[in-house]
Scaffold this motif. Structure first.
Motif, short mmCIF file in Angstrom:
data_model
loop_
_atom_site.label_atom_id
_atom_site.label_comp_id
_atom_site.label_asym_id
_atom_site.label_seq_id
_atom_site.Cartn_x
_atom_site.Cartn_y
_atom_site.Cartn_z
N ASP A 155 -3.03 4.28 -9.23
CA ASP A 155 -2.97 5.65 -8.75
C ASP A 155 -4.27 6.42 -8.96
N ALA A 174 -4.58 6.55 -4.24
CA ALA A 174 -5.84 5.80 -4.26
C ALA A 174 -6.56 5.97 -2.92
N ALA A 218 -1.62 6.38 -0.34
CA ALA A 218 -2.95 5.79 -0.49
C ALA A 218 -3.67 5.93 0.85
N VAL A 222 -2.07 -1.33 -3.64
CA VAL A 222 -2.89 -0.13 -3.70
C VAL A 222 -1.91 1.02 -3.88
N TRP A 223 -2.04 1.75 -4.99
CA TRP A 223 -1.01 2.68 -5.42
C TRP A 223 -1.28 4.11 -4.96
N TYR A 224 -0.35 4.98 -5.27
CA TYR A 224 -0.29 6.36 -4.80
C TYR A 224 -1.59 7.12 -5.09
N VAL A 256 0.88 -1.17 0.00
CA VAL A 256 0.00 0.00 0.00
C VAL A 256 0.92 1.21 0.00
#
Length: 175
Positions: A60, A41, A23, A37-39, A19
């Motif tokens: 993202d 989000a 995020a 889970v990307w930047y 993560v």
């Protein structure tokens, strides 16, 4: 990474998940092993439940939420592309949601389905598996099998699983 408890429910992130530090996970969110889970989000499970299954990736600036009392499941090895709004019930295993797509209340995306970038899946729509769908509203256009789309469906999740490992090991904030 910002994790927020809401009314006694708190996010659960598997130690082998990635993560991004920017995020945001709120409430009843589960992120399983190998998922990412990307930047930027945001997964907001204040009135719903969100489950990101093993190996899936939420890219993202995507936003995940669902109708009150509903569970939103992102299936194993599924991909939510950059900048998506996902407010549906299910994204099937190994499905790929193209950048900038919108999935609305109670929609179900079948396994191995590719939703083309910028598409809008209207409320309550149930899309069959292994299809390319596109448009506003999104409609099936052709099977995934035997098309160049199959490569995206098959290769995107493993690519992001490897990339997540690299970010976990090598991304660091600078002053």
């Amino acid at each position: 990474m910002p994790l927020f408890e809401f009314e006694g429910k708190r996010p659960s992130v598997h130690p082998e998940a990635f993560v991004a530090p920017t995020a945001t996970l709120i409430g009843d969110v589960t992120v399983e092993a190998g998922a990412s889970v990307w930047y930027g989000a945001v997964l907001r499970a204040d009135i719903c439940t969100i489950v990101v299954r093993e190996g899936a990736n939420v890219q993202d600036n995507s936003v995940l939420h669902a109708a009150p009392g509903e569970t939103l499941v992102v299936g194993r090895n599924a991909t939510i592309g950059h900048g998506c709004v996902v407010h549906c019930r299910e994204v099937g295993e190994q499905a790929l949601i193209g950048n900038g797509s919108t999935l609305l209340d109670h929609a179900v995306i079948g396994p191995r389905t590719l939703v083309a970038a910028g598409s809008v899946v209207t409320p309550g729509t149930e899309l069959p598996g292994a299809m390319v769908v596109s448009g506003i509203p999104a409609k099936p256009t052709k099977p995934v099998e035997g098309s160049s789309s199959a490569l995206w469906v098959e290769q995107n999740a493993p690519y992001y699983q490897e990339l997540a490992k690299r970010h976990a090991a090598g991304a660091s904030e600078i002053g």
